[in-house]
Design a protein around this motif. Sequence first.
Motif, PDB file in Angstrom:
ATOM      1  N   LEU A 192       1.012  -1.299   0.030  1.00 36.39           N
ATOM      2  CA  LEU A 192       0.133   0.040   0.017  1.00 36.39           C
ATOM      3  C   LEU A 192       1.015   1.464  -0.135  1.00 36.39           C
ATOM      4  O   LEU A 192       2.016   1.347   0.585  1.00 36.39           O
ATOM      5  N   MET A 193       0.543   2.254  -0.674  1.00 37.71           N
ATOM      6  CA  MET A 193       1.313   3.677  -1.166  1.00 37.71           C
ATOM      7  C   MET A 193       1.504   4.168   0.266  1.00 37.71           C
ATOM      8  O   MET A 193       0.028   4.554   0.904  1.00 37.71           O
ATOM      9  N   ARG A 194       2.390   4.247   1.021  1.00 38.97           N
ATOM     10  CA  ARG A 194       2.643   5.531   2.322  1.00 38.97           C
ATOM     11  C   ARG A 194       3.793   6.449   2.655  1.00 38.97           C
ATOM     12  O   ARG A 194       4.279   5.933   2.226  1.00 38.97           O
ATOM     13  N   ARG A 195       3.289   7.752   2.163  1.00 37.01           N
ATOM     14  CA  ARG A 195       4.442   8.714   2.071  1.00 37.01           C
ATOM     15  C   ARG A 195       5.024   8.117   1.053  1.00 37.01           C
ATOM     16  O   ARG A 195       6.638   8.101   1.079  1.00 37.01           O
ATOM     17  N   LEU A 211      -2.892   2.878  -5.057  1.00 29.83           N
ATOM     18  CA  LEU A 211      -3.183   3.890  -3.790  1.00 29.83           C
ATOM     19  C   LEU A 211      -2.249   2.159  -3.121  1.00 29.83           C
ATOM     20  O   LEU A 211      -2.303   2.087  -2.208  1.00 29.83           O
ATOM     21  N   GLY A 212      -2.020   1.756  -4.267  1.00 32.55           N
ATOM     22  CA  GLY A 212      -1.156  -0.209  -3.434  1.00 32.55           C
ATOM     23  C   GLY A 212      -1.442  -0.685  -4.898  1.00 32.55           C
ATOM     24  O   GLY A 212      -1.529  -0.276  -6.114  1.00 32.55           O
ATOM     25  N   VAL A 213      -0.593  -1.736  -4.804  1.00 29.46           N
ATOM     26  CA  VAL A 213      -0.619  -3.029  -5.742  1.00 29.46           C
ATOM     27  C   VAL A 213      -1.116  -4.370  -5.060  1.00 29.46           C
ATOM     28  O   VAL A 213      -0.419  -4.597  -3.890  1.00 29.46           O
ATOM     29  N   LEU A 214      -1.487  -5.148  -5.835  1.00 29.59           N
ATOM     30  CA  LEU A 214      -1.574  -6.961  -6.002  1.00 29.59           C
ATOM     31  C   LEU A 214      -0.471  -7.240  -6.324  1.00 29.59           C
ATOM     32  O   LEU A 214      -0.077  -7.423  -7.866  1.00 29.59           O
ATOM     33  N   ASP A 215       0.241  -8.047  -5.278  1.00 30.35           N
ATOM     34  CA  ASP A 215       1.816  -8.966  -6.191  1.00 30.35           C
ATOM     35  C   ASP A 215       1.008 -10.219  -5.846  1.00 30.35           C
ATOM     36  O   ASP A 215       1.254 -10.865  -4.461  1.00 30.35           O
ATOM     37  N   LEU A 216       1.313 -11.281  -6.871  1.00 28.98           N
ATOM     38  CA  LEU A 216       1.339 -12.017  -6.536  1.00 28.98           C
ATOM     39  C   LEU A 216       2.598 -13.691  -7.184  1.00 28.98           C
ATOM     40  O   LEU A 216       3.488 -12.633  -7.992  1.00 28.98           O
ATOM     41  N   ASP A 217       3.123 -13.845  -6.095  1.00 24.47           N
ATOM     42  CA  ASP A 217       4.377 -14.614  -7.218  1.00 24.47           C
ATOM     43  C   ASP A 217       4.522 -16.097  -6.868  1.00 24.47           C
ATOM     44  O   ASP A 217       3.705 -16.494  -6.086  1.00 24.47           O
ATOM     45  N   GLY A 231       1.119  -4.702   2.985  1.00 24.91           N
ATOM     46  CA  GLY A 231       0.039  -4.741   3.972  1.00 24.91           C
ATOM     47  C   GLY A 231      -0.290  -5.753   3.595  1.00 24.91           C
ATOM     48  O   GLY A 231       0.597  -7.349   3.345  1.00 24.91           O
ATOM     49  N   PRO A 232      -1.352  -6.918   3.909  1.00 30.37           N
ATOM     50  CA  PRO A 232      -2.807  -7.914   4.287  1.00 30.37           C
ATOM     51  C   PRO A 232      -1.746  -9.035   3.115  1.00 30.37           C
ATOM     52  O   PRO A 232      -1.514  -8.441   1.605  1.00 30.37           O
ATOM     53  N   PHE A 233      -1.347 -10.102   3.255  1.00 29.57           N
ATOM     54  CA  PHE A 233      -0.721 -11.274   2.491  1.00 29.57           C
ATOM     55  C   PHE A 233      -1.311 -12.675   3.086  1.00 29.57           C
ATOM     56  O   PHE A 233      -0.874 -12.695   3.872  1.00 29.57           O
ATOM     57  N   GLN A 234      -0.991 -13.529   2.432  1.00 32.36           N
ATOM     58  CA  GLN A 234      -0.280 -14.615   2.716  1.00 32.36           C
ATOM     59  C   GLN A 234       0.596 -15.496   1.912  1.00 32.36           C
ATOM     60  O   GLN A 234       1.431 -15.580   0.573  1.00 32.36           O
ATOM     61  N   GLY A 235       1.325 -16.638   2.482  1.00 29.63           N
ATOM     62  CA  GLY A 235       2.919 -16.428   2.358  1.00 29.63           C
ATOM     63  C   GLY A 235       4.039 -16.629   3.302  1.00 29.63           C
ATOM     64  O   GLY A 235       3.490 -16.080   4.653  1.00 29.63           O
ATOM     65  N   LYS A 236       5.161 -16.331   2.631  1.00 29.19           N
ATOM     66  CA  LYS A 236       6.277 -15.904   3.631  1.00 29.19           C
ATOM     67  C   LYS A 236       6.612 -14.694   4.117  1.00 29.19           C
ATOM     68  O   LYS A 236       5.662 -13.752   3.425  1.00 29.19           O
ATOM     69  N   PRO A 237       6.812 -14.454   5.486  1.00 27.01           N
ATOM     70  CA  PRO A 237       7.785 -12.651   5.683  1.00 27.01           C
ATOM     71  C   PRO A 237       7.743 -12.708   4.451  1.00 27.01           C
ATOM     72  O   PRO A 237       8.485 -12.876   3.651  1.00 27.01           O
TER      73      PRO A 237
END
Length: 162
Positions: A55-58, A125-131, A64-70
Amino acid sequence: MHTDTMTFGPATYEELAEQLDGLLTGETDPIANLANTAALIYHGLPDLNWAGFYLMRREVLVLGPFQGKPACVRIEIGKGVCGTAVARAASVLVPDVHAFPGHIACDAASRSELVVPLVRDGAVLGVLDLDSPIPSRFDARDEAGCEALVAVLLRHLGDFAV
């Protein structure tokens, strides 16, 4: 690696979009909606090892919220696949992350990536990231399908802003 046994056919993204709309309807908290979207995508699509949001912050992307490894916590605009998607305000599909200049390796197992920006009224506003650990896992159908899922999500984010 996350692998599901569900059938992955042409209707998958339409079905996911319907499920997502139903899941988010009536909930107004943007973090809850982002979290449920990440979970639905992670468990609904095969061969993912990470699905989530930055998510965009400054003027920087923040995890932001996710599923998977840190994951990496902050990504500068223009850096890596996520930052490139923000700079372009367009989706970025990368068949081989090792061939992408400046790729940020949060998980060494990732081999391909798809990033879809969340754009409202011209603002990212942000991005959806899929790996995925599978090279060339994503194609144009995945890109269009994930863009449709982001459109559903954006309808349920209310007054969420950067």
